[in-house]
Write an enzyme that holds these catalytic residues in place. Sequence first.
Site, mmCIF file in Angstrom:
data_model
loop_
_atom_site.group_PDB
_atom_site.id
_atom_site.type_symbol
_atom_site.label_atom_id
_atom_site.label_comp_id
_atom_site.label_asym_id
_atom_site.label_seq_id
_atom_site.Cartn_x
_atom_site.Cartn_y
_atom_site.Cartn_z
ATOM 1 N N ASP A 203 -0.888 8.771 -7.629
ATOM 2 C CA ASP A 203 -1.179 8.636 -6.201
ATOM 3 C C ASP A 203 -2.702 8.652 -6.052
ATOM 4 O O ASP A 203 -3.347 9.670 -6.351
ATOM 5 C CB ASP A 203 -0.541 9.813 -5.442
ATOM 6 N N SER B 104 -10.258 -5.416 5.029
ATOM 7 C CA SER B 104 -9.361 -6.265 5.833
ATOM 8 C C SER B 104 -10.207 -6.908 6.923
ATOM 9 O O SER B 104 -11.190 -6.297 7.378
ATOM 10 C CB SER B 104 -8.276 -5.402 6.472
ATOM 11 N N TYR C 157 -5.352 2.024 10.275
ATOM 12 C CA TYR C 157 -5.550 1.119 9.127
ATOM 13 C C TYR C 157 -6.906 0.406 9.243
ATOM 14 O O TYR C 157 -7.685 0.373 8.285
ATOM 15 C CB TYR C 157 -4.404 0.106 9.126
HETATM 16 P P1 NAP Z 1 1.968 -4.213 -0.691
HETATM 17 O O1 NAP Z 1 2.669 -5.456 -1.103
HETATM 18 O O2 NAP Z 1 2.578 -3.325 0.340
HETATM 19 O O3 NAP Z 1 1.652 -3.355 -2.025
HETATM 20 C C1 NAP Z 1 0.964 -2.139 -1.907
HETATM 21 C C2 NAP Z 1 0.666 -1.613 -3.287
HETATM 22 O O4 NAP Z 1 -0.061 -0.376 -3.155
HETATM 23 C C3 NAP Z 1 1.908 -1.298 -4.090
HETATM 24 O O5 NAP Z 1 1.687 -1.646 -5.438
HETATM 25 C C4 NAP Z 1 2.055 0.218 -3.943
HETATM 26 O O6 NAP Z 1 2.671 0.854 -5.058
HETATM 27 C C5 NAP Z 1 0.592 0.625 -3.915
HETATM 28 N N1 NAP Z 1 0.369 1.940 -3.312
HETATM 29 C C6 NAP Z 1 0.654 2.337 -2.042
HETATM 30 N N2 NAP Z 1 0.282 3.627 -1.873
HETATM 31 C C7 NAP Z 1 -0.246 4.040 -3.062
HETATM 32 C C8 NAP Z 1 -0.799 5.258 -3.523
HETATM 33 N N3 NAP Z 1 -0.914 6.326 -2.709
HETATM 34 N N4 NAP Z 1 -1.235 5.344 -4.811
HETATM 35 C C9 NAP Z 1 -1.126 4.276 -5.650
HETATM 36 N N5 NAP Z 1 -0.610 3.084 -5.260
HETATM 37 C C10 NAP Z 1 -0.163 2.979 -3.983
HETATM 38 O O7 NAP Z 1 0.494 -4.521 -0.136
HETATM 39 P P2 NAP Z 1 -0.403 -5.842 -0.204
HETATM 40 O O8 NAP Z 1 -0.133 -6.630 1.012
HETATM 41 O O9 NAP Z 1 -0.349 -6.450 -1.540
HETATM 42 O O10 NAP Z 1 -1.845 -5.158 0.019
HETATM 43 C C11 NAP Z 1 -2.737 -4.885 -1.032
HETATM 44 C C12 NAP Z 1 -4.067 -4.483 -0.419
HETATM 45 O O11 NAP Z 1 -4.555 -5.542 0.409
HETATM 46 C C13 NAP Z 1 -3.970 -3.247 0.481
HETATM 47 O O12 NAP Z 1 -5.147 -2.469 0.363
HETATM 48 C C14 NAP Z 1 -3.894 -3.848 1.862
HETATM 49 O O13 NAP Z 1 -4.343 -2.958 2.853
HETATM 50 C C15 NAP Z 1 -4.832 -5.028 1.700
HETATM 51 N N6 NAP Z 1 -4.624 -6.070 2.717
HETATM 52 C C16 NAP Z 1 -3.409 -6.691 2.841
HETATM 53 C C17 NAP Z 1 -3.247 -7.662 3.822
HETATM 54 C C18 NAP Z 1 -1.945 -8.380 4.018
HETATM 55 O O14 NAP Z 1 -1.807 -9.099 5.022
HETATM 56 N N7 NAP Z 1 -0.971 -8.266 3.138
HETATM 57 C C19 NAP Z 1 -4.321 -7.974 4.676
HETATM 58 C C20 NAP Z 1 -5.533 -7.318 4.515
HETATM 59 C C21 NAP Z 1 -5.676 -6.365 3.525
HETATM 60 P P3 NAP Z 1 4.288 0.996 -5.164
HETATM 61 O O15 NAP Z 1 4.787 -0.424 -5.279
HETATM 62 O O16 NAP Z 1 4.512 1.755 -6.418
HETATM 63 O O17 NAP Z 1 4.745 1.643 -3.925
#
Ligand code: NAP
Length: 240
Positions: free
Chosen positions: A60, A136, A150
Amino acid sequence: MKTVLITGASRGIGKATALKFAKEGYNVIINYLFQEKDALALKDEIIKKYKVEVLVYKADVAIEEEVKKMITNIKNTFGKIDCLVNNAGIAIDNDYLDKSTEEFQKVLNVNLLGTFLVTKYASLIMEKGSIINISSNGAINDGYSEAIDYDASKAGIIALTHDFAKRLAPKIRVNAVAPGWINTDMNKDIEPNFQKMQENNILLNRFGEKEEVANVIYFLASEASSYINSTIIRVDGGEK
Ligand code: NAP
Protein backbone atom coordinates in the site's frame (compact mmCIF):
# COMPACT_ATOMS: atom_id res chain seq x y z
CA MET A 1 19.78 -3.37 -18.03
CA LYS A 2 17.48 -0.64 -16.69
CA THR A 3 14.75 -1.22 -14.10
CA VAL A 4 11.46 0.60 -13.58
CA LEU A 5 9.15 0.60 -10.56
CA ILE A 6 5.53 1.29 -11.48
CA THR A 7 3.06 1.70 -8.62
CA GLY A 8 -0.49 0.49 -9.23
CA ALA A 9 0.57 -1.56 -12.24
CA SER A 10 -1.94 -4.41 -11.98
CA ARG A 11 -4.51 -2.60 -14.16
CA GLY A 12 -5.21 0.39 -16.37
CA ILE A 13 -2.56 2.99 -17.17
CA GLY A 14 -0.02 1.27 -14.89
CA LYS A 15 -0.41 -2.04 -16.70
CA ALA A 16 -0.07 -0.40 -20.14
CA THR A 17 3.03 1.39 -18.83
CA ALA A 18 4.55 -1.87 -17.57
CA LEU A 19 4.03 -3.48 -21.00
CA LYS A 20 5.57 -0.46 -22.76
CA PHE A 21 8.71 -0.39 -20.57
CA ALA A 22 9.13 -4.19 -20.87
CA LYS A 23 8.86 -3.88 -24.66
CA GLU A 24 11.65 -1.29 -24.51
CA GLY A 25 13.86 -3.71 -22.54
CA TYR A 26 13.35 -2.59 -18.92
CA ASN A 27 13.10 -4.96 -15.98
CA VAL A 28 9.75 -4.19 -14.37
CA ILE A 29 8.53 -4.07 -10.79
CA ILE A 30 4.74 -4.37 -10.73
CA ASN A 31 3.39 -2.90 -7.50
CA TYR A 32 -0.28 -3.55 -6.67
CA LEU A 33 -2.59 -3.59 -3.65
CA PHE A 34 -5.63 -5.89 -4.10
CA GLN A 35 -5.61 -7.43 -7.58
CA GLU A 36 -2.97 -10.13 -7.15
CA LYS A 37 -4.38 -12.26 -9.98
CA ASP A 38 -4.13 -9.38 -12.45
CA ALA A 39 -0.60 -8.53 -11.30
CA LEU A 40 0.56 -12.16 -11.69
CA ALA A 41 -1.16 -12.48 -15.08
CA LEU A 42 0.67 -9.33 -16.22
CA LYS A 43 3.97 -10.82 -15.05
CA ASP A 44 3.28 -13.97 -17.12
CA GLU A 45 2.35 -11.89 -20.16
CA ILE A 46 5.55 -9.84 -19.95
CA ILE A 47 7.80 -12.85 -19.40
CA LYS A 48 6.27 -14.64 -22.39
CA LYS A 49 6.69 -11.64 -24.69
CA TYR A 50 9.96 -10.01 -23.57
CA LYS A 51 13.39 -11.02 -22.25
CA VAL A 52 13.22 -9.00 -19.04
CA GLU A 53 12.90 -9.73 -15.34
CA VAL A 54 9.69 -9.01 -13.46
CA LEU A 55 9.07 -8.62 -9.74
CA VAL A 56 5.49 -8.46 -8.46
CA TYR A 57 5.16 -6.68 -5.12
CA LYS A 58 2.07 -6.02 -2.98
CA ALA A 59 2.34 -2.82 -0.99
CA ASP A 60 0.00 0.00 0.00
CA VAL A 61 1.75 3.17 -1.19
CA ALA A 62 0.04 5.10 1.60
CA ILE A 63 1.69 3.03 4.36
CA GLU A 64 5.28 4.05 5.06
CA GLU A 65 6.45 0.68 6.46
CA GLU A 66 5.12 -1.17 3.40
CA VAL A 67 6.83 1.28 1.05
CA LYS A 68 10.12 0.96 2.94
CA LYS A 69 9.96 -2.86 2.78
CA MET A 70 9.15 -2.78 -0.93
CA ILE A 71 12.16 -0.57 -1.68
CA THR A 72 14.46 -2.77 0.44
CA ASN A 73 13.21 -5.82 -1.44
CA ILE A 74 13.81 -4.09 -4.79
CA LYS A 75 17.31 -3.07 -3.67
CA ASN A 76 18.09 -6.69 -2.73
CA THR A 77 16.75 -7.97 -6.06
CA PHE A 78 17.94 -5.38 -8.60
CA GLY A 79 20.42 -3.20 -6.67
CA LYS A 80 18.94 0.05 -8.00
CA ILE A 81 16.14 1.45 -10.11
CA ASP A 82 16.46 3.83 -13.07
CA CYS A 83 12.89 5.00 -13.28
CA LEU A 84 9.94 5.40 -10.95
CA VAL A 85 6.37 5.87 -12.16
CA ASN A 86 4.08 7.09 -9.36
CA ASN A 87 0.86 5.85 -10.89
CA ALA A 88 -1.20 4.28 -8.04
CA GLY A 89 -4.32 6.32 -7.47
CA ILE A 90 -7.95 6.22 -6.36
CA ALA A 91 -11.02 8.39 -6.78
CA ILE A 92 -14.19 8.48 -4.67
CA ASP A 93 -16.73 10.50 -6.66
CA ASN A 94 -19.56 12.11 -4.71
CA ASP A 95 -20.91 15.57 -3.97
CA TYR A 96 -18.81 17.63 -1.56
CA LEU A 97 -21.72 17.74 0.91
CA ASP A 98 -21.69 13.93 1.10
CA LYS A 99 -17.93 13.58 1.26
CA SER A 100 -16.71 12.42 4.66
CA THR A 101 -13.43 13.47 6.21
CA GLU A 102 -12.33 9.82 6.00
CA GLU A 103 -13.01 9.69 2.25
CA PHE A 104 -11.20 12.97 1.65
CA GLN A 105 -8.19 11.84 3.68
CA LYS A 106 -8.10 8.41 2.01
CA VAL A 107 -7.85 9.97 -1.44
CA LEU A 108 -5.09 12.33 -0.27
CA ASN A 109 -3.26 9.49 1.47
CA VAL A 110 -3.10 7.20 -1.55
CA ASN A 111 -2.60 9.80 -4.29
CA LEU A 112 -0.49 12.49 -2.63
CA LEU A 113 1.15 10.95 0.44
CA GLY A 114 1.73 7.75 -1.58
CA THR A 115 3.58 9.68 -4.29
CA PHE A 116 5.67 11.39 -1.60
CA LEU A 117 6.53 8.18 0.29
CA VAL A 118 7.47 6.12 -2.75
CA THR A 119 9.60 8.98 -4.12
CA LYS A 120 11.27 9.47 -0.75
CA TYR A 121 12.43 5.85 -0.44
CA ALA A 122 12.92 5.05 -4.13
CA SER A 123 15.19 8.09 -4.60
CA LEU A 124 17.63 6.42 -2.19
CA ILE A 125 18.17 3.59 -4.68
CA MET A 126 18.38 5.81 -7.78
CA GLU A 127 21.79 7.09 -8.83
CA LYS A 128 20.29 8.85 -11.83
CA GLY A 129 17.24 8.54 -14.02
CA SER A 130 13.70 9.77 -14.17
CA ILE A 131 10.61 10.01 -11.99
CA ILE A 132 7.21 10.41 -13.61
CA ASN A 133 4.20 11.36 -11.49
CA ILE A 134 0.61 10.94 -12.62
CA SER A 135 -1.42 14.08 -11.99
CA SER A 136 -4.69 14.87 -13.81
CA ASN A 137 -6.04 17.68 -15.98
CA GLY A 138 -8.57 18.12 -13.14
CA ALA A 139 -5.71 19.68 -11.18
CA ILE A 140 -5.07 22.27 -13.89
CA ASN A 141 -8.17 23.69 -15.47
CA ASP A 142 -10.88 21.10 -15.92
CA GLY A 143 -11.84 20.21 -12.36
CA TYR A 144 -14.73 17.85 -11.67
CA SER A 145 -16.58 18.93 -8.53
CA GLU A 146 -17.55 15.37 -7.52
CA ALA A 147 -13.81 14.70 -7.30
CA ILE A 148 -12.84 17.76 -5.31
CA ASP A 149 -10.50 15.70 -3.07
CA TYR A 150 -9.04 13.86 -6.06
CA ASP A 151 -8.37 17.13 -7.93
CA ALA A 152 -6.74 18.59 -4.80
CA SER A 153 -4.50 15.52 -4.47
CA LYS A 154 -3.51 15.79 -8.13
CA ALA A 155 -2.74 19.51 -7.72
CA GLY A 156 -0.53 18.53 -4.79
CA ILE A 157 1.27 16.10 -7.09
CA ILE A 158 2.15 19.02 -9.39
CA ALA A 159 3.75 20.80 -6.42
CA LEU A 160 5.64 17.60 -5.46
CA THR A 161 6.86 17.33 -9.06
CA HIS A 162 8.41 20.82 -9.03
CA ASP A 163 9.87 20.49 -5.54
CA PHE A 164 11.37 17.02 -6.10
CA ALA A 165 12.74 18.16 -9.49
CA LYS A 166 14.65 20.90 -7.62
CA ARG A 167 15.78 18.64 -4.81
CA LEU A 168 16.92 15.73 -6.98
CA ALA A 169 18.56 17.74 -9.80
CA PRO A 170 20.73 17.29 -11.74
CA LYS A 171 20.85 13.51 -11.40
CA ILE A 172 17.16 12.72 -11.50
CA ARG A 173 14.59 14.43 -13.72
CA VAL A 174 11.08 14.70 -12.26
CA ASN A 175 8.08 15.33 -14.50
CA ALA A 176 4.36 14.63 -14.49
CA VAL A 177 1.68 13.71 -16.96
CA ALA A 178 -1.83 15.05 -16.51
CA PRO A 179 -4.29 12.73 -18.25
CA GLY A 180 -7.85 13.71 -19.06
CA TRP A 181 -10.61 11.08 -19.33
CA ILE A 182 -8.98 7.71 -20.07
CA ASN A 183 -10.81 4.40 -20.68
CA THR A 184 -9.88 2.38 -17.57
CA ASP A 185 -11.68 0.75 -14.62
CA MET A 186 -11.67 4.14 -12.91
CA ASN A 187 -14.32 5.32 -15.40
CA LYS A 188 -16.12 2.05 -16.10
CA ASP A 189 -19.29 3.00 -14.20
CA ILE A 190 -19.94 6.44 -15.64
CA GLU A 191 -23.29 7.14 -17.31
CA PRO A 192 -23.26 7.07 -21.13
CA ASN A 193 -24.94 10.50 -21.22
CA PHE A 194 -22.35 11.98 -18.90
CA GLN A 195 -19.59 10.46 -21.02
CA LYS A 196 -21.10 12.00 -24.18
CA MET A 197 -21.21 15.38 -22.44
CA GLN A 198 -17.56 15.10 -21.44
CA GLU A 199 -16.55 13.94 -24.93
CA ASN A 200 -18.19 17.06 -26.34
CA ASN A 201 -15.73 19.13 -24.29
CA ILE A 202 -12.70 17.36 -25.76
CA LEU A 203 -11.20 18.63 -29.02
CA LEU A 204 -10.59 15.04 -30.16
CA ASN A 205 -14.20 14.12 -29.17
CA ARG A 206 -13.28 10.91 -27.36
CA PHE A 207 -11.80 9.49 -24.16
CA GLY A 208 -8.13 8.49 -24.35
CA GLU A 209 -6.68 4.99 -24.30
CA LYS A 210 -4.26 3.86 -21.58
CA GLU A 211 -1.54 3.18 -24.15
CA GLU A 212 -1.71 6.85 -25.21
CA VAL A 213 -0.74 7.82 -21.65
CA ALA A 214 1.86 5.04 -21.33
CA ASN A 215 3.64 6.31 -24.46
CA VAL A 216 4.10 9.76 -22.91
CA ILE A 217 5.25 8.27 -19.61
CA TYR A 218 7.85 6.24 -21.48
CA PHE A 219 8.92 9.33 -23.46
CA LEU A 220 9.58 11.13 -20.15
CA ALA A 221 11.81 8.25 -19.03
CA SER A 222 13.70 8.05 -22.30
CA GLU A 223 16.69 9.97 -23.67
CA ALA A 224 14.28 11.61 -26.15
CA SER A 225 13.18 13.84 -23.24
CA SER A 226 16.68 14.42 -21.78
CA TYR A 227 16.21 18.21 -21.41
CA ILE A 228 12.64 18.08 -20.06
CA ASN A 229 12.48 18.58 -16.30
CA SER A 230 9.94 19.86 -13.75
CA THR A 231 7.24 19.91 -16.43
CA ILE A 232 3.61 18.78 -16.56
CA ILE A 233 2.39 17.31 -19.87
CA ARG A 234 -1.36 17.17 -20.43
CA VAL A 235 -2.59 14.05 -22.22
CA ASP A 236 -6.26 14.96 -22.55
CA GLY A 237 -7.11 15.38 -26.22
CA GLY A 238 -7.27 19.16 -25.77
CA GLU A 239 -10.06 21.04 -24.01
CA LYS A 240 -12.64 23.00 -25.98
P1 NAP B 1 -7.28 2.00 -12.18
O1 NAP B 1 -7.56 1.26 -13.44
O2 NAP B 1 -8.38 2.19 -11.18
O3 NAP B 1 -6.01 1.30 -11.46
C1 NAP B 1 -5.54 1.82 -10.25
C2 NAP B 1 -4.27 1.10 -9.87
O4 NAP B 1 -3.78 1.66 -8.64
C3 NAP B 1 -4.48 -0.38 -9.61
O5 NAP B 1 -3.37 -1.09 -10.10
C4 NAP B 1 -4.56 -0.47 -8.09
O6 NAP B 1 -4.09 -1.70 -7.55
C5 NAP B 1 -3.56 0.62 -7.71
N1 NAP B 1 -3.75 1.12 -6.35
C6 NAP B 1 -4.84 1.74 -5.82
N2 NAP B 1 -4.61 2.06 -4.53
C7 NAP B 1 -3.34 1.64 -4.25
C8 NAP B 1 -2.52 1.68 -3.09
N3 NAP B 1 -2.95 2.25 -1.95
N4 NAP B 1 -1.27 1.14 -3.14
C9 NAP B 1 -0.82 0.55 -4.28
N5 NAP B 1 -1.56 0.49 -5.42
C10 NAP B 1 -2.81 1.01 -5.39
O7 NAP B 1 -6.73 3.48 -12.46
P2 NAP B 1 -6.20 4.17 -13.80
O8 NAP B 1 -7.34 4.82 -14.46
O9 NAP B 1 -5.30 3.26 -14.54
O10 NAP B 1 -5.34 5.35 -13.13
C11 NAP B 1 -3.94 5.30 -12.97
C12 NAP B 1 -3.47 6.67 -12.54
O11 NAP B 1 -3.85 7.64 -13.52
C13 NAP B 1 -4.09 7.14 -11.22
O12 NAP B 1 -3.15 7.90 -10.48
C14 NAP B 1 -5.21 8.04 -11.68
O13 NAP B 1 -5.57 8.99 -10.71
C15 NAP B 1 -4.57 8.68 -12.89
N6 NAP B 1 -5.55 9.26 -13.82
C16 NAP B 1 -6.51 8.48 -14.40
C17 NAP B 1 -7.42 9.06 -15.27
C18 NAP B 1 -8.50 8.26 -15.94
O14 NAP B 1 -9.40 8.86 -16.55
N7 NAP B 1 -8.49 6.94 -15.89
C19 NAP B 1 -7.36 10.44 -15.52
C20 NAP B 1 -6.37 11.20 -14.91
C21 NAP B 1 -5.46 10.60 -14.06
P3 NAP B 1 -5.08 -2.98 -7.39
O15 NAP B 1 -5.46 -3.35 -8.80
O16 NAP B 1 -4.24 -4.02 -6.75
O17 NAP B 1 -6.25 -2.52 -6.62
